[in-house]
Design an enzyme around this catalytic site. Structure first.
Site, PDB file in Angstrom:
ATOM      1  N   GLY D 148      11.597  16.606 -21.949  1.00  0.00           N
ATOM      2  CA  GLY D 148      11.799  17.344 -20.334  1.00  0.00           C
ATOM      3  C   GLY D 148      13.085  17.902 -20.278  1.00  0.00           C
ATOM      4  O   GLY D 148      14.186  17.523 -20.440  1.00  0.00           O
ATOM      5  N   CYS D 149      13.566  17.926 -18.819  1.00  0.00           N
ATOM      6  CA  CYS D 149      14.510  18.482 -18.077  1.00  0.00           C
ATOM      7  C   CYS D 149      15.907  17.506 -18.137  1.00  0.00           C
ATOM      8  O   CYS D 149      16.873  17.316 -18.852  1.00  0.00           O
ATOM      9  CB  CYS D 149      14.764  19.552 -16.722  1.00  0.00           C
ATOM     10  N   TYR D 150      15.650  16.031 -17.426  1.00  0.00           N
ATOM     11  CA  TYR D 150      16.484  15.643 -17.281  1.00  0.00           C
ATOM     12  C   TYR D 150      16.675  14.675 -18.558  1.00  0.00           C
ATOM     13  O   TYR D 150      17.630  14.248 -19.089  1.00  0.00           O
ATOM     14  CB  TYR D 150      15.615  13.929 -16.015  1.00  0.00           C
TER      15      TYR D 150
END
Lengths: 345, 345, 345, 345
Positions: D148-150
């Site tokens: 995921g990006c975060y």
């Protein structure tokens, strides 16, 4: 590998040149100047370049740097450029000048809109660097006057019409809108974030300095003197110019005919993309790239054509077109180093 | 205290009406409808209104709500408006309709640009609600057709010139730029943040539905039929319309004469502000307010005038003008509730 | 009508004071100073005020202006304020100082984070102007130190918890995000449109000057010394501060209990709006207004509370709170002139 | 040339994959699917790609397309991915899945935060695709779960500290801020231009689904179970994530030591750039590129470290990292096709 110098590397146009050159397969950046940041690494001033170049900015001492590159970009303000370009030429270097100093053929016109010119002897030699129009001359030149951002968008939008005599040059109105990077990186209240965001305004209404440049070049395409209305506007966006150009039709023409005309006129051009018929450009679809996208509408109600063209002002409107000119001057593949895909979203 | 209803209170125009009405000294908001959010508090849908109104949104059941207000704003899409406005009028209520349904005098023209009209009998009665032009008629009306946002900016910009016969109506080109709130609050890919930000584009080139409305009203001012070029553009900002209008001069006129003309023409108008001579408007300086700012440039090179006008599309271009019309209809102070100072920065 | 002066009227905080005062029912603006724009009309520098005030900016010559107002706002940088505030007090005027110069009780702490202080004798007299906490003292004061923008958002967010001993003061981490207007209107490369837009960054990590101010005030609420982590960030928006504050729970507490605590604590406060339970604030819903919106989340997984508070940095974080303090100092209705509805969208 | 398919090519992540692949020297895009736009050219949906690819979008009929590529990117929502990934694997293809479906090792944890899982048998095989941490395993895998990006921004920021036992895992608080492209291209009122611009807010406070993914991966680095506070926020910008992470020090350490630790830990990594000591990252300097920039501050007052990391959520946070994983899976140069220079301004 050709060696390349950038005079004025810490402005937005200068760093945009660096962005393109660090990925160029046939050249290396050997000189980068900045009065303000001399002694610092370019990548410390612009951390986006961290890991991509270690070049250190230096002051502009022409005799120190002239021997260290084959071609120089001069990305400095007008009036400054005319003071340094001759030295490079006299040393046998090629120059792509991104200022306005060598764009106007007629010194009197230049002096009316700008200030006095101290290097008039180079005006007739300089080639107006719009490759889609002047490719052959550029290849033979040693001094290229890189076009202004607004003129690039307007001239490319009008060229097929003017070359084919479809519109009345006296009727041309160009309403242009530019992102804020066109104003450069100088500390200036007018371009602070809070003064630009969520706002829209016209500026220099009726007297912007790109006017004579546009008139000169579309006059050549129309083979007659031309006077136009040109109004620039400031858009709350970073990059991009969109020009909406109005021109009166001198003969009946259908939408299909005009669409075909643009497809045909630009069919061999890598960097001009006529839009899918029925669609119009957005600056978002050229962001970061060297493309000029163009759409056109025939309006039978008013017997006018509306042409909409979009470029990234820092690329096709400045640094990208300059690299395209450099490629032509050095005999390289015209699109070398210019393969950046537009960044969307 | 007059009782006021908003039909369509959960769109951007509707909530803007609510923003103005909660501070209005002479009216109270008694009805607010929303099909989508019926049953919810308006201040839960729009938390900016928290603490300022407890009104609960309800479905549109005309017989239930018609008796609960003296005047209704209909802030619904065109075609929906024509289905509900007659019921309010027949019940003896006054109506300010913010849709396009009652703006066009000629049903044929309406049906050509929109769709068929089912309440044509009200077209001749409806007054075009531009108070600076039609104040006397508005005061006598029961149905006001609130002007479109683009037309408001263009008509106010041109009125002094047309009334005085300074420009050729056939030469008019209006290049307008609007913030994104003009597209409303419907979920729509085209108005997502990422599709609008850092971009600029034209849309509906040559066929935007505000064209006949503009032509109708400036035709009245010019006392002749008028066909114009009108191109709208989408600006990455929330609020604001700036229109740049080009018109050919029919006589020699100086900049001073034109500046004086605007000052004189609008000297009694609270909401029209001619700019200080030599300056031009920005949408930033009208944000949130009911002002229309106007600047004008005489261009002797091209014998054209360039008029630049700026409004907040949600206020003078919609809800603010609607409240101004409401004040006139109800015999209140015309500027009541409209004292909001433009928010800058 | 009280007469009011603004020293430093051409910065963003100064013009925001003017925006609020031109609509204030009980005061009139009689003095507005600006070194940079002396001699110009305020409404020519900020055309949003055109038609609303004719006041002319003047240079700061205290003996010329001190007699022309009852209360002065000093909206100048820290260190400048300490040089002029005493003169107003000595002339019997009340002062609301918007700089940091009189916020810190302990001169040593001030001198550690700022620079040397030349008016220490006023530190003990100055009242920290957060009306929701210090209302009684403010009413009796002659010098109010208007709070910093970040501290306002953080202290109002934490006050109910600290007053009730729910959280461990040593665990507090405040992660704050501010719009760009907080950086003021000085020409500065770092706040140019192109340097801020489409970007997000932290700044002054670990050493922002608002840290001791926050620690001082939450220390009073907690009745113990407090050391916090505070990180400010720059958001590509004009107005607004959102603070996300983390604090360790010292006892079990339910979400309902915390929601009720905030409702109860602020039930008489006009300008603090606890969010509807389950929702959190956005800076958009306070834009242009004097509100502070607060949401709170109990996280049983980590035994922490997360408090989110939002203000408009120029209003509740500066000019609006200053007007609120002025109203208290002058015995006016506390909310007079502060009825602006948040502008959304 | 390897043949590559994108399942879900018309979302922002899908078109970002296309942007990178059209310039990749060793692969060609042979399949691109989109239920919504099947039958249209990808370059008509995304005109930035005009002139760069003629690929036509097609519906997802796995048996029709599985044979036409060597590796597939699945850029579809979670729950959709688990329904199609197994078919590709069973046909002998490699897969980089950009959804969350194969990121969580423990099906129970997945089912608690998402919904029931129908392809649990692949969970143990899937490799978490963070090359800087798991390079060796990725090279051997056939299914990579793209992070995921975060989590990417937070894990890369914390890895050097956790691997060296400098901080207390129980103290970790991650306050993250994301551009709006992270919300995808679905028509949604919450991500309209007017709902995001000039605003800032937290969302999913205390319960964002990336929480267990972050806890799982930093738990591995810390070699112990970890529970963190994680708060995501929405920034009015298109691209970028900046995470500000707070962690309590378990031993005394100097700023120099920490700076050296990051330099050393990432010295062989092409895509992680520790900032020049004393400076912190901005999302602007990674825009469009696969870089992760990291800055770190030792705060002796609070005995905490503050780590700030920045990525482009669509590149290192999604499509770029996926291409990096593809390169590893196919035995290509890890950075092939990822040479895009960050676009600034």
């Amino acid at each position: 590998m050709y060696k390349i110098g950038i005079v004025g590397a810490s402005g937005y146009t200068g760093v945009e040149l660096a962005r393109l050159l660090v990925n160029h397969p046939d050249v290396e950046l050997t000189v980068a100047t900045s009065r303000q940041y001399a002694g610092q690494k370019l990548s410390d001033v612009y951390p986006n370049l961290r890991g991509l170049t270690d070049i250190v900015l230096e002051d502009v001492v022409i005799e120190d740097l002239v021997g260290r590159a084959d071609l120089f970009f001069t990305a400095v303000p007008h009036q400054t450029a005319m003071n340094i370009v001759p030295a490079f030429l006299e040393a046998g270097k090629k120059v792509v000048d991104l200022s306005a100093d060598f764009r106007i053929d007629d010194a009197e016109v230049y002096e009316k809109w700008y200030q006095s010119h101290i290097a008039k002897e180079y005006l007739s030699e300089a080639v107006y660097g719009l490759p889609e129009i002047n490719r052959a001359k550029i290849k033979e030149a040693r001094l290229v006057a890189n076009p202004g951002c607004y003129p690039t968008s307007i001239i490319l939008g009008l060229a097929p019409l003017l070359k084919n005599g479809l519109v009345d040059p006296a009727s041309i109105i160009a309403d242009s809108k530019s992102g804020t990077s066109g104003a450069g990186r100088s500390a200036n209240t007018a371009t602070l974030y809070c003064e630009v965001t969520d706002g829209f305004k016209a500026y220099k209404v009726g007297d912007h300095r790109h006017t004579p440049e546009i008139e000169q070049e579309i006059g050549k395409l129309a083979a007659q003197g031309v006077t136009i209305s040109f109004t620039p506007h400031l858009v709350p966006m970073i990059r991009g110019i969109l020009s909406t150009v109005y021109a009166g039709l001198v003969k009946d023409v259908s939408q299909d005919e005009v669409d075909s005309l643009y497809q045909e006129f630009y069919k061999s051009e890598r960097f001009v993309r006529p839009c899918t018929p029925g669609t119009f450009p957005s600056t978002q679809f050229v962001r970061g790239s060297n493309y000029c996208d163009i759409g056109c509408k025939v309006d039978p109600r008013t017997k006018r054509l509306v042409i909409v063209s979009a470029i990234d002002n820092l690329v096709k409107g400045a640094a990208g077109q300059a690299v395209q000119n450099m490629n032509l001057l050095l005999g390289l593949e015209e699109s070398a180093g210019l393969g950046v895909v537009p960044l969307f979203p």
